[in-house]
Design a protein around this motif. Structure first.
Motif, mmCIF file in Angstrom:
data_model
loop_
_atom_site.group_PDB
_atom_site.id
_atom_site.type_symbol
_atom_site.label_atom_id
_atom_site.label_comp_id
_atom_site.label_asym_id
_atom_site.label_seq_id
_atom_site.Cartn_x
_atom_site.Cartn_y
_atom_site.Cartn_z
ATOM 1 N N PHE A 18 0.844 -1.207 0.000
ATOM 2 C CA PHE A 18 0.000 0.000 0.000
ATOM 3 C C PHE A 18 0.875 1.251 0.000
ATOM 4 O O PHE A 18 0.615 2.217 -0.719
ATOM 5 N N GLU A 19 1.910 1.239 0.838
ATOM 6 C CA GLU A 19 2.748 2.441 0.968
ATOM 7 C C GLU A 19 3.548 2.720 -0.310
ATOM 8 O O GLU A 19 3.615 3.856 -0.778
ATOM 9 N N VAL A 21 2.843 1.770 -3.374
ATOM 10 C CA VAL A 21 2.009 2.081 -4.529
ATOM 11 C C VAL A 21 1.365 3.459 -4.386
ATOM 12 O O VAL A 21 1.165 4.170 -5.385
ATOM 13 N N ALA A 22 1.077 3.857 -3.155
ATOM 14 C CA ALA A 22 0.569 5.221 -2.937
ATOM 15 C C ALA A 22 1.633 6.232 -3.374
ATOM 16 O O ALA A 22 1.320 7.248 -4.015
ATOM 17 N N VAL A 25 1.770 6.501 -7.121
ATOM 18 C CA VAL A 25 0.667 7.287 -7.696
ATOM 19 C C VAL A 25 1.076 8.766 -7.752
ATOM 20 O O VAL A 25 0.672 9.502 -8.648
#
Lengths: 356, 356
Positions: A18-19, A21-22, A25
């Motif tokens: 999650f970290e 890929v955030a 983005v």
């Protein structure tokens, strides 16, 4: 409060994914561009796709064995259609094992194509077990099965030995346990359990299997066209492929499938032991076929539902209600769910017993 | 340095969308869960899907007019197949306009299904214009066209009036200009230009059109099944749908299509005026058919390529090289590209002229 996410899919992925890929983005590979705005033909994304294809084969122990990995769109439901289009001969016959809702969806799409034999089904018992002792017709073009049944909490522990190609929908247990994957000729899996976010499907296919049906296959459904285009026949789901790559890298860093299998077995044992020990609960699947990914269970006394639901919600647990086809509860324990989260659920179950 | 992203797709999206969606990857709607790990059946995501479907119709001015919006997987290339499956009768006939690579891909898939008439084609002139004065057969089941041709930099400025259903692939100019969208019976668009990230396709279809072919349509390809399931026939591409919703909300806040059309016209005018004025450059598309989304142009003297390429890269521009089918340059000016970025490119073109 920390959440314990038991969602059946889309489901928990590793926090570090999650970290990362955030961050991507906002700024992918320090390019000053978002992962969402780069061309799928850019050098950086071609490298992502190549590594994702190679790593999926590596994790399954299938490198150099004649397999190709593809990251396609449409979910496993699209592969229900691609499989007969690519493997079922014009006047041929397909054979399927019916172990649940998704298996039966695959059967339905195949039937529209040609003769489709269902070798066995546990439908009459609401799919609470995996049929055994069935015969696979040796003259069928392929045999199709579903390795794990998310809704009913069952999992195939062994696979038939047969002379025909074996196709397996591994959507809900891929990368979770050791198998001799070279016994399968075509494996497919929607990403949204152990591999990544919803929106991409892994297809691993033995190349020699293809091009033999005599069918006119629509381009977008033709595995050979996707292989030739290195999984870029049309614009792939860039973000979902990248997130899947990060998740596979995480798995490799954990020690790959052998290491995660041990943890998955420990999680499943912890929960099933409690289901069997605690007089308030009972499992819905036949014991020998219980899934290590999805544990389905009921409260014996439904009047305790409200109390139990309040308790697990207060403990930070989410996604526990069972599918409407089974009722009760379903604890999905995919790769990224920590053992600690299972302990929290078991503690709540014990607390309910003490309090009642 | 700020990047000026001219990528043809996937392409630039609004910065505020990148920021919001990066946050949702860490914590969606303050739920403590990532947008990537929530169930597509959760209340929060059902609300996203419902709003995305409604807002797409609202932006197109199609609410309450018998249309349904779907967010499907597979890209526009999958719709090349879904369209004939859903609209081409068993012994019917389809009609297509051939304006480029994607149009001809759609034609190829249709031909595998039934009689497919190409009403006109600009292929012989390397698709440098949109054919005019063609006749649409009134006995065909539908007429299919491609509103904007990303690769060749052409755009349809008018559409034929006909008594048969009109199907349009608007992948590369949806939400960019005002049209009477109610003149179309089926519109589809891969998200990765003006709508969102790669991995989801918007399909807007007049419901009364469906269910009339007599064909046995595979479930996953059947628009009626997707409508009945409110675009959740199988697990949708959760992240891509959410990002598309944020991008559509951004567009609505800008004033919707009428407001963005003005900006798009200003951007295109700024660049085309320079292409026409600057003696070093020439456009490749016929003027009257020039696309406001993708401007294709060449250096008249190829020996200046290296100098020009160095200059625009130093100015922070990316994604400018043309597609191999045309060569030269392609400036894609989708909704989220600011006018300021076009000015930077025009300044570089002027600087090259002065320096040479």
């Amino acid at each position: 409060m920390k959440k314990h996410n038991y969602s059946a899919g889309p489901c928990i992925l590793p926090q570090e994914v999650f970290e990362k890929v955030a961050q991507a983005v906002l700024n992918f590979n320090d390019s000053g561009l978002s992962i969402l705005e780069i061309s799928h033909r850019s050098k950086d994304f071609v490298a992502v796709m190549d590594e994702a294809r190679a790593l999926s084969l590596e994790l399954l122990g299938l490198e150099g064995k004649g397999y190709q990995a593809l990251f396609l769109q449409g979910g496993a439901s699209m592969e229900f259609l691609r499989v007969p289009y690519n493997l079922l001969k014009e006047n041929g016959k397909a054979s399927y094992l019916d172990t649940g809702t998704w298996a039966s969806g695959a059967i339905k799409e195949a039937k529209a194509f040609g003769e489709t034999v269902v070798v066995a089904s546990s439908k009459e018992e609401n799919y609470n077990h995996i049929p055994k002792n069935f015969e696979v017709p040796s003259d069928a073009d392929y045999f199709h099965c579903t390795s794990n049944n998310t809704i009913f909490g069952t999992q195939m522990k062994s696979f038939p030995t047969t002379n025909i190609p074996v196709v397996c929908d591994m959507s809900s247990d891929i990368f979770s346990r050791q198998l001799d994957f070279s016994k399968f000729d075509l494996i497919y899996a929607g990403a949204q359990k152990n591999m990544g976010p919803a929106g991409v499907t892994l297809v691993v296919v033995k190349e020699e299997l293809l091009g033999k049906t005599g069918r006119n296959i629509p381009s977008i459904l033709d595995y050979e066209k996707h292989i030739k285009a290195e999984s870029m026949y049309n614009t792939p789901a860039v973000f979902a492929v990248y997130t899947s790559l990060l998740t596979m890298q995480w798995l490799k860093n954990q020690g790959g499938i052998p290491a995660i299998e041990k943890i998955n077995e420990a999680k499943a044992k912890l929960l099933y032991d409690e289901i069997d020990r605690n007089p308030l609960f009972e499992g819905t699947a036949v014991k020998e076929d219980r899934s290590n990914m999805n544990a389905t269970f009921l409260l014996k006394d439904e009047s305790q539902t409200e109390t139990f639901d309040k308790m697990w919600k207060e403990a930070g647990i989410s996604g526990l209600p069972g599918h409407r086809s089974v009722g009760g509860y379903r604890a999905s324990m995919y790769n990224a769910l920590p053992l600690e989260s299972v302990q929290v659920l078991v503690d709540v179950m014990k607390k309910l017993e003490v309090g009642s």
